[in-house]
Design an enzyme around this catalytic site. Structure first.
Site, PDB file in Angstrom:
ATOM      1  N   SER A 107     -21.373   1.291  36.530  1.00  0.00           N
ATOM      2  CA  SER A 107     -21.112   0.537  35.308  1.00  0.00           C
ATOM      3  C   SER A 107     -21.549   1.316  34.084  1.00  0.00           C
ATOM      4  CB  SER A 107     -21.873  -0.793  35.331  1.00  0.00           C
ATOM      5  OG  SER A 107     -21.756  -1.450  34.088  1.00  0.00           O
ATOM      6  N   TYR A 121     -30.156  -4.763  35.602  1.00  0.00           N
ATOM      7  CA  TYR A 121     -28.858  -4.381  36.181  1.00  0.00           C
ATOM      8  C   TYR A 121     -28.508  -2.951  35.776  1.00  0.00           C
ATOM      9  CZ  TYR A 121     -23.653  -4.508  36.475  1.00  0.00           C
ATOM     10  OH  TYR A 121     -22.332  -4.247  36.722  1.00  0.00           O
TER      11      TYR A 121
HETATM   12  N1  LIG Z   1     -16.584  -7.470  36.064  1.00  0.00           N
HETATM   13  C1  LIG Z   1     -17.015  -6.542  35.228  1.00  0.00           C
HETATM   14  O1  LIG Z   1     -16.857  -6.686  34.006  1.00  0.00           O
HETATM   15  C2  LIG Z   1     -17.691  -5.302  35.742  1.00  0.00           C
HETATM   16  C3  LIG Z   1     -18.009  -4.312  34.806  1.00  0.00           C
HETATM   17  C4  LIG Z   1     -18.613  -3.158  35.254  1.00  0.00           C
HETATM   18  C5  LIG Z   1     -18.911  -2.995  36.593  1.00  0.00           C
HETATM   19  N2  LIG Z   1     -18.607  -3.987  37.486  1.00  0.00           N
HETATM   20  C6  LIG Z   1     -18.948  -3.760  38.882  1.00  0.00           C
HETATM   21  O2  LIG Z   1     -17.794  -3.921  39.680  1.00  0.00           O
HETATM   22  C7  LIG Z   1     -18.182  -4.318  40.985  1.00  0.00           C
HETATM   23  C8  LIG Z   1     -17.340  -5.486  41.432  1.00  0.00           C
HETATM   24  O3  LIG Z   1     -17.601  -6.591  40.588  1.00  0.00           O
HETATM   25  P1  LIG Z   1     -16.637  -7.815  40.336  1.00  0.00           P
HETATM   26  O4  LIG Z   1     -16.453  -7.924  38.879  1.00  0.00           O
HETATM   27  O5  LIG Z   1     -15.449  -7.736  41.197  1.00  0.00           O
HETATM   28  O6  LIG Z   1     -17.568  -9.046  40.696  1.00  0.00           O
HETATM   29  P2  LIG Z   1     -17.897  -9.804  42.070  1.00  0.00           P
HETATM   30  O7  LIG Z   1     -16.673 -10.468  42.502  1.00  0.00           O
HETATM   31  O8  LIG Z   1     -19.105 -10.598  41.814  1.00  0.00           O
HETATM   32  O9  LIG Z   1     -18.223  -8.603  43.069  1.00  0.00           O
HETATM   33  C9  LIG Z   1     -19.473  -8.321  43.585  1.00  0.00           C
HETATM   34  C10 LIG Z   1     -19.338  -8.118  45.071  1.00  0.00           C
HETATM   35  O10 LIG Z   1     -20.574  -7.681  45.632  1.00  0.00           O
HETATM   36  C11 LIG Z   1     -20.795  -8.438  46.796  1.00  0.00           C
HETATM   37  N3  LIG Z   1     -22.203  -8.461  47.183  1.00  0.00           N
HETATM   38  C12 LIG Z   1     -23.246  -8.856  46.427  1.00  0.00           C
HETATM   39  N4  LIG Z   1     -24.375  -8.744  47.146  1.00  0.00           N
HETATM   40  C13 LIG Z   1     -24.021  -8.276  48.365  1.00  0.00           C
HETATM   41  C14 LIG Z   1     -24.750  -7.969  49.547  1.00  0.00           C
HETATM   42  N5  LIG Z   1     -26.067  -8.101  49.611  1.00  0.00           N
HETATM   43  N6  LIG Z   1     -24.071  -7.519  50.616  1.00  0.00           N
HETATM   44  C15 LIG Z   1     -22.730  -7.373  50.570  1.00  0.00           C
HETATM   45  N7  LIG Z   1     -22.009  -7.659  49.483  1.00  0.00           N
HETATM   46  C16 LIG Z   1     -22.646  -8.106  48.396  1.00  0.00           C
HETATM   47  C17 LIG Z   1     -20.264  -9.785  46.466  1.00  0.00           C
HETATM   48  O11 LIG Z   1     -20.099 -10.549  47.652  1.00  0.00           O
HETATM   49  P3  LIG Z   1     -20.234 -12.182  47.687  1.00  0.00           P
HETATM   50  O12 LIG Z   1     -18.852 -12.700  47.435  1.00  0.00           O
HETATM   51  O13 LIG Z   1     -20.695 -12.482  49.061  1.00  0.00           O
HETATM   52  O14 LIG Z   1     -21.184 -12.578  46.612  1.00  0.00           O
HETATM   53  C18 LIG Z   1     -18.980  -9.401  45.792  1.00  0.00           C
HETATM   54  O15 LIG Z   1     -17.971  -9.099  46.726  1.00  0.00           O
HETATM   55  C19 LIG Z   1     -19.683  -4.615  40.908  1.00  0.00           C
HETATM   56  O16 LIG Z   1     -20.402  -3.511  41.417  1.00  0.00           O
HETATM   57  C20 LIG Z   1     -19.938  -4.753  39.421  1.00  0.00           C
HETATM   58  O17 LIG Z   1     -21.261  -4.416  39.103  1.00  0.00           O
HETATM   59  C21 LIG Z   1     -17.995  -5.119  37.080  1.00  0.00           C
END
Ligand SMILES: NC(=O)c1ccc[n+]([C@@H]2O[C@H](COP(=O)([O-])OP(=O)(O)OC[C@H]3O[C@@H](n4cnc5c(N)ncnc54)[C@H](OP(=O)(O)O)[C@@H]3O)[C@@H](O)[C@H]2O)c1
Ligand SMILES: Cc1cc2nc3c(=O)[nH]c(=O)nc-3n(C[C@H](O)[C@H](O)[C@H](O)COP(=O)(O)OP(=O)(O)OC[C@H]3O[C@@H](n4cnc5c(N)ncnc54)[C@H](O)[C@@H]3O)c2cc1C
Lengths: 463, 248
Positions: free
Chosen positions: B139, B152
């Protein structure tokens, strides 16, 4: 993430409720409601019990207040997965929030077509079932609801029920065309039909007046798709002057005969034009619409007679090419009036309606005439007859005009379409929907009464 | 190039970004292994990807915080993947993390420790085989600590440093490592936040960018919307004595 800004809303951990202003595609009326976005079917079953005044919302393409909850509006748009798809038989199970446009982008290139499509592809499958939408093939194939083999419904207490012909059939028939009032549809199964190309073989017929248009629709009754576009500003002897578009899915042979060596399934071209801002209400005056209709009629008439090939996207969804076209009516919004008149009275009543609209001087962009047969659901709109659809900008006197038209519709034994309605009275509604008492009984029995409700259901006293 | 025989491991199979990324690979004919701790939710995505693309998709249970299970998780996979994309992460709640150590620990472990250990185990196996592509979704929050999300951000900074070190180590071995800085993305992680539209990508955009950068252009670090590169250049160039007084 709990953001219950309204004391009456019961907060549940992990589910955010945001207050927002909602309306339908006609942008009238506007109401406040709490927005809850479901991310998974499990969210709903966890959350719903104990809530009141809740209604499901698909893509908000119903024109009036049907998809606005009295207290909470449940957005189903994240329930957009395809659960299973058999590429041999065309049987498909999808979550209710999947957009028709997305479904078509997956299945059309594989040689499949939905059994029924409405006039826009920006609707959800849940919305198509809840309104039991009709297409240009209703006279032959019935509504979308007729093709639903089964669905999963979340009741207001959180129970999830399967409904099919042999399992909770009454609930299935109440849910089809039930405008969300039995609960939230989670997923549905139906069968797609095979197509050989993404084209339609279209024949255009010119009808100089209403009688000729009705006759042409009935004459083309064996054709899969037929629809009449009425120039509703034409008066006197030309009243009801129409173009009738009759079409069949084109086969590979048609494509070869047309000399086209191109792709049998060309990818849909994205919309080129969109309306980014509200245009002032006067944009659509009688003159501009009259000019538009004249041009449209001449253009269509010039192409009459010989069949030609048209891509599925412009044939079924001509308006989808203009994004946000509802904004051309300005911030005041507009009304769409859609009634169905039983066949025997159709010509007399429809010409009276066209006459009055024309006299009122209400510019109507769209005037569409289609043939319907009986619908499947308890509150399904279709009945044996002809359905007329008109767009009317907000203006002084438009509500009075429509009240008068309602009287004609009720006297003929017809009804108004709930998916388009923003203003009909309880008595008009009750006269048009004789199965209403059964719907009320069923809602009482499932606990939906008083708990699952939209502004529309409250307005119409559906209890 | 025979993409039909290639396999993707997507760690974080319930995430919106993960789903769209897996779809991109599946459309190109890849077989997909979806790993997630919530197997039921992952199955929903697996069925969807299989129905849309006709490709084979299987679901595997993975909790990246159970670090002693990671080897067993990899052993149980039907095949060693050609590419791994890890999207696992958790934004957490900064104010909670300031007073609740267990929450802070979880945010640090979920964004840094778990993903790093998982990817380093895969790196060893890729090394042994002599091929593989590793993609970590980090990120822009990791590029400079800010009051609003530094727990974070610190974890993502650690993850970014880990990926860059791994890339440095594996470059001679022709094992490719890609770091993804998505910028804002419209997903459930950001649901309800007011995000500026030009800075906010759709999950499908991120998926497409990952596939292109990992499998075609072989990039090292990407920002999904290019403007984020510029923004981060500016943010990183502000002197600390000025930066500490800013509200960002
Ligand atoms: N959305 C944004 O604006 C943004 C910006 C920059 C970076 N990111 C990064 O992009 C990535 C994906 O995010 P997203 O936006 O798609 O949100 P998200 O849907 O909340 O994705 C997070 C994922 O991590 C999984 N996870 C969390 N803890 C875990 C564990 N202990 N073991 C296995 N899986 C686990 C979650 O699974 P569960 O469904 O079981 O919770 C979920 O599938 C993340 O790394 C986030 O930091 C997102
Ligand atoms: C340009 C245009 C052309 C149209 N052409 C036609 C046409 O040719 N034929 C036709 O029949 N209709 C037509 N319509 C109307 C449209 O098809 C229906 O209003 C349809 O219901 C809209 O679907 P939606 O997903 O937007 O639903 P919404 O407008 O969001 O909701 C409509 C109703 O469905 C209910 N609903 C939605 N999702 C669910 C769910 N998951 N579970 C339970 N209830 C649910 C809502 O509660 C509401 O009562 C047209 C609309 C437009 C804007």
């Amino acid at each position: 993430m709990i953001e219950a800004t309204d004391g009456r809303l019961a907060p549940v951990p992990g589910i955010a409720i945001r207050r927002a202003e909602f309306s339908g595609w006609g942008r009238y009326p506007r109401h406040q409601s709490g927005l809850v976005t479901l991310t998974a079917p499990a969210d709903l079953t966890r959350w719903i019990s104990g809530q009141t005044g809740v209604i499901a919302r698909g893509n908000g393409r119903a024109y009036g207040d049907a998809a606005v909850g009295e207290k909470v509006t449940l957005s189903t748009r994240s329930l957009n997965r395809i659960c299973a798809f058999d590429r041999q038989s065309g049987r498909i199970t999808v979550e209710a929030g999947l957009l028709l446009s997305e479904l078509m982008s997956v299945v059309v290139p594989l040689g499949f077509f939905p059994p029924v499509v409405p006039g826009t592809k920006f609707v959800t499958i849940g919305g198509m079932i809840a309104a039991d939408v009709h297409g240009k093939n209703h006279h032959r194939d019935g509504g979308f609801g007729d093709h639903v083999e089964g669905l999963t419904l979340a009741l207001p207490n959180g129970d999830v029920l399967s409904c099919a012909r042999d399992e909770n059939p009454e609930l299935l028939d109440a849910t089809i065309g039930g405008m969300g009032l039995t609960g939230t549809i989670l997923n549905a199964t139906f069968v797609l039909k095979p197509i050989e190309t993404g084209f339609l073989r279209q024949t255009t017929i010119v009808a100089p007046d209403l009688a000729a248009a009705i006759a042409a629709l009935s004459r083309t009754g064996d054709t899969t798709y037929t629809v009449a576009w009425i120039d509703c500003l034409a008066r006197g002897a030309s009243l009801g002057r129409s173009l009738i578009f009759a079409a069949e899915h084109a086969g590979r042979a048609d494509l070869a005969a047309s000399g086209s060596a191109g792709d049998a399934f060309p990818p849909p071209r994205p919309g080129r034009i969109s309306v980014p801002v509200d245009l002032p209400g006067w944009t659509l005056n009688r003159l501009s619409v009259s000019a538009f209709n004249e041009a449209y009629f001449r253009l269509g008439a010039a192409k009459a007679g010989t069949p030609r090939l048209v891509e599925w996207n412009p044939y079924f969804f001509p308006l989808d090419g203009v994004g946000g076209w509802n904004r051309i009516y300005g911030r005041r919004g507009f009304l769409q009036y859609q009634c169905v008149i039983p066949t025997a009275q159709a010509q007399a009543v429809l010409s009276e309606i066209l006459e009055r609209v024309s006299r009122h001087g209400s510019a109507s962009f769209l005037a569409v005439l289609k043939q319907l047969r009986a619908g499947r659901g308890l509150l399904s709109f279709p009945m044996e007859g002809l359905t007329l659809t008109l767009d009317l900008p907000m203006s002084a006197g438009v509500f009075m005009l429509l009240d008068a038209l309602d009287t004609l519709v009720v006297a003929s034994g017809g009804r108004l379409y709930l998916a388009k309605d923003a203003r009909q009275s309880r008595s008009t509604f009750e006269a048009g929907y004789p199965n209403l008492p059964r719907m009320r009984d069923l809602r009482r029995a499932t606990g939906a009464g008083g708990r699952v409700s939209s502004y529309q259901s409250a307005r119409l006293g559906i209890q | 190039m025979q993409p039909a025989h290639k396999t993707l491991l997507l760690a974080g199979g319930t995430s919106d970004i993960g789903r769209e990324t897996a779809l991109c690979y599946a459309r190109a004919g890849w077989r997909v292994l979806l790993a997630a701790r919530d197997v039921g939710e992952a199955r929903r995505n697996a069925d969807d990807i299989a129905a849309r693309t006709g490709t084979q998709v299987s679901v595997h249970r993975l909790d990246v915080l159970e670090t002693d299970q990671l080897q067993a998780f990899l052993d149980a996979l039907p095949t060693l993947p050609d590419t791994v994309v890890c999207v696992i992460g958790e934004l957490g709640d900064q104010t909670l993390a300031q007073r609740d150590f267990s929450h802070a620990t979880r945010v640090l472990r979920t964004n840094f420790e778990g993903p790093s250990l998982l990817l380093s185990l895969l790196a060893e196996r890729f090394l042994a085989r002599g091929s593989g592509t590793i993609v970590g979704v980090s990120s822009v929050a990791g590029l400079r600590g800010r009051a609003s999300n530094y727990v974070y951000g610190a974890a993502k900074a650690g993850f970014t440093a880990f990926l860059s070190g791994l890339r440095n180590r594996l470059a001679p071995e022709a094992i490719h490592v890609l770091t993804v800085n998505p910028g804002f993305v419209r997903t459930r992680m950001t649901a309800g936040m007011k995000l500026p539209p030009i800075l906010t990508a759709e999950p499908s955009e991120v998926g497409g960018a990952i596939f292109a950068a990992a499998e075609k252009a072989k990039k090292d670090v990407i920002y999904v919307r290019k403007i984020w590169w510029l923004i981060m250049q500016v943010i990183r160039s502000i002197p600390e004595r000025v930066f500490k007084r800013l509200k960002l």
